[in-house]
Scaffold this motif. Structure first.
Motif, PDB file in Angstrom:
ATOM      1  N   GLY A 115      45.851  11.758 -31.820  1.00 33.67           N
ATOM      2  CA  GLY A 115      44.407  11.579 -31.910  1.00 33.67           C
ATOM      3  C   GLY A 115      43.755  11.221 -30.599  1.00 33.67           C
ATOM      4  N   ALA A 116      44.515  11.262 -29.519  1.00 36.02           N
ATOM      5  CA  ALA A 116      43.979  10.879 -28.208  1.00 36.02           C
ATOM      6  C   ALA A 116      44.731  11.646 -27.134  1.00 36.02           C
ATOM      7  CB  ALA A 116      44.120   9.373 -27.980  1.00 36.02           C
ATOM      8  N   GLY A 117      44.385  12.933 -26.996  1.00 35.05           N
ATOM      9  CA  GLY A 117      45.034  13.756 -25.984  1.00 35.05           C
ATOM     10  C   GLY A 117      44.353  13.555 -24.654  1.00 35.05           C
ATOM     11  N   SER A 118      43.302  14.328 -24.413  1.00 37.40           N
ATOM     12  CA  SER A 118      42.565  14.166 -23.169  1.00 37.40           C
ATOM     13  C   SER A 118      41.691  12.914 -23.190  1.00 37.40           C
ATOM     14  CB  SER A 118      41.684  15.398 -22.922  1.00 37.40           C
ATOM     15  OG  SER A 118      42.496  16.546 -22.723  1.00 37.40           O
ATOM     16  N   GLU A 228      48.732  12.830  -9.734  1.00 36.04           N
ATOM     17  CA  GLU A 228      49.292  14.073 -10.259  1.00 36.04           C
ATOM     18  C   GLU A 228      48.909  15.276  -9.407  1.00 36.04           C
ATOM     19  OE1 GLU A 228      50.236  13.859 -14.849  1.00 36.04           O
ATOM     20  OE2 GLU A 228      48.082  13.809 -14.491  1.00 36.04           O
ATOM     21  N   ARG A 229      47.997  15.092  -8.495  1.00 33.51           N
ATOM     22  CA  ARG A 229      47.663  16.141  -7.534  1.00 33.51           C
ATOM     23  C   ARG A 229      48.233  15.693  -6.175  1.00 33.51           C
ATOM     24  NH1 ARG A 229      46.451  16.824 -12.491  1.00 33.51           N
ATOM     25  NH2 ARG A 229      44.309  16.486 -13.183  1.00 33.51           N
ATOM     26  N   GLY A 230      48.077  16.498  -5.131  1.00 35.57           N
ATOM     27  CA  GLY A 230      48.560  16.086  -3.822  1.00 35.57           C
ATOM     28  C   GLY A 230      49.616  17.037  -3.306  1.00 35.57           C
ATOM     29  N   VAL A 231      50.655  16.472  -2.639  1.00 35.66           N
ATOM     30  CA  VAL A 231      51.709  17.309  -2.066  1.00 35.66           C
ATOM     31  C   VAL A 231      52.354  18.163  -3.149  1.00 35.66           C
ATOM     32  CG1 VAL A 231      53.953  17.261  -0.928  1.00 35.66           C
ATOM     33  CG2 VAL A 231      52.133  15.733  -0.146  1.00 35.66           C
ATOM     34  N   SER A 232      52.509  17.609  -4.368  1.00 39.44           N
ATOM     35  CA  SER A 232      53.141  18.383  -5.437  1.00 39.44           C
ATOM     36  C   SER A 232      52.349  19.650  -5.748  1.00 39.44           C
ATOM     37  CB  SER A 232      53.271  17.530  -6.704  1.00 39.44           C
ATOM     38  OG  SER A 232      52.014  17.088  -7.149  1.00 39.44           O
ATOM     39  N   ILE A 349      45.179  23.187 -20.747  1.00 41.77           N
ATOM     40  CA  ILE A 349      45.156  22.070 -21.698  1.00 41.77           C
ATOM     41  C   ILE A 349      45.926  20.875 -21.163  1.00 41.77           C
ATOM     42  CG2 ILE A 349      45.783  21.324 -24.028  1.00 41.77           C
ATOM     43  CD1 ILE A 349      45.489  24.240 -24.914  1.00 41.77           C
ATOM     44  N   TYR A 350      47.213  21.081 -20.785  1.00 43.12           N
ATOM     45  CA  TYR A 350      48.014  19.922 -20.373  1.00 43.12           C
ATOM     46  C   TYR A 350      47.570  19.416 -19.003  1.00 43.12           C
ATOM     47  CZ  TYR A 350      50.939  22.904 -17.342  1.00 43.12           C
ATOM     48  OH  TYR A 350      51.387  23.751 -16.357  1.00 43.12           O
ATOM     49  N   GLY A 351      47.908  18.158 -18.739  1.00 44.70           N
ATOM     50  CA  GLY A 351      47.526  17.559 -17.460  1.00 44.70           C
ATOM     51  C   GLY A 351      46.036  17.279 -17.353  1.00 44.70           C
TER      52      GLY A 351
END
Length: 373
Positions: A115-118, A228-232, A349-351
């Protein structure tokens, strides 16, 4: 300096990647022994090397180009590690950073719920104080590597009376609790099960493993999401470039490149990928651009979905078929292009879904009014 670092990185990878890919946990230990986990951490002393931003990019590029295995320890190294360095106590850093850097402990992330994805502020998994710890009850979903993880960092509700994000805390939970934690793999369209449902039924976590203090989970969680963003992202783009190159090779070999519409789509994909790389490099230095992570997510998610669609279009009708073992009556296995197409359907959707990323840009960057809840 960076040239010698590149040569060292390339040589190490060549020496440690044999003909047979190592088991995921064994590979993490090899990386740890070489000091290659935690390059981006500003604090040395956990068994990790430290490296400049340019050197981190070099390592990421060489890792992707060597076709080294996907990282089982990505979440512990790139999400938990920097979060503990920023918000953890000295005792928490001493306990957890070393095992991550040595490739000994694997982590998963307990954020999304049915009930709490994003909408993470709607998290309902409860952590109730019990002596020197907490009892955790609730459900998480889409939890990558939960079936492999030793630990889970989870966003939990410690104050049920507080409004939304104000009652949340960031808790570290050991996963080896039979009867108190149940993990159910989620089978996807691709036939694989990277994601899981996780059920907590009074699972135990120590109060000493609460990061940032009780009620401060939202602040810690938002800090982590920015990581979760950046060099990856650059590593991801190298993988994208390999996929695009394969699509181009297929188009040339099959003659599909002679179709002006498909040719235009191929050129557009190449140009957009270059633009994403320049954007990623531009934002690596920080500078307080609160919308940059959301922009990056919107760019790559849509791009990768379109690449999957283009890959199928280039192959034509055969893309929807595959070998079938009639003697054993076994369904055919998906090839890499088919898996890429099906998996990419979830990219938006994910992330953090596209809708949420646009909402972040609208509210935090453009200053538009919030949507009614």
């Amino acid at each position: 300096m960076d040239d010698s670092f590149r040569a060292e990185s390339r040589a190490w990878l060549q020496a440690h990647l044999g003909d047979e890919p190592p088991a995921p946990r064994e590979w993490e230990r090899r990386l740890g022994e070489g000091g290659w986990i935690g390059l981006g951490w500003p604090e040395p002393g956990y068994g990790n090397r430290t490296a400049t931003l340019a050197q981190q990019i070099v390592w990421a590029e060489e890792y992707a180009r060597s076709r080294a295995p996907a990282r089982l320890g990505h979440i512990g190294e790139n999400l938990l590690g920097p979060t503990l360095i920023a918000h953890g106590s000295p005792e928490q850093k001493a306990r957890f950073l070393g095992p991550v850097a040595r490739g000994e402990e694997i982590w998963c992330q307990g954020y999304s719920e049915p009930g709490a994805g994003s909408d993470l502020a709607g998290v309902a998994t409860a952590a109730v104080r019990d002596g020197d710890g907490y009892r955790v009850t609730g459900q998480k979903i889409w939890t990558s590597f939960a079936h492999e993880a030793n630990w889970c960092f989870a966003l939990v509700r410690t104050d049920p009376g507080a409004a939304r994000h104000r009652g949340l805390s960031f808790l570290l939970i050991p996963m080896d609790q039979p009867g108190l934690i149940e993990i159910r793999p989620i089978r996807q369209m691709t036939g694989t099960s990277e994601f899981n449902e996780v059920f907590f039924d009074g699972a135990r976590a120590l109060a000493a493993h609460l990061v940032g203090g009780e009620g401060n989970g939202w602040r810690v969680a938002m800090s982590l999401l920015a990581l979760e963003r950046g060099v990856s992202t650059l590593v991801q783009q190298i993988g994208f470039a390999e996929e695009l190159a394969e699509v181009v090779r297929t188009a040339v070999a099959s003659g599909a490149a002679g179709d002006p519409v498909l040719r235009d789509r191929l050129v557009r994909q190449w140009a957009e990928l270059r633009t994403m790389r320049w954007n990623a490099l531009r934002t690596l230095g920080g500078g307080g651009d609160t919308g940059a992570p959301s922009v990056a997510k919107l760019l790559w998610a849509g791009w990768h979905q379109r690449l999957g669609e283009l890959a199928m279009a280039v192959r034509g009708p055969v893309a929807a078929t595959g070998p079938y073992d009639w003697s054993e009556h076994r369904p055919y296995e998906l090839d890499p292009v088919q898996r890429m197409f099906l998996f990419s359907r979830a990219d938006t959707i994910y992330g953090g879904s596209d809708e949420i990323q646009r909402e972040i840009i609208a509210e935090r960057v453009l200053g538009l009014s919030r949507e009614p809840r």
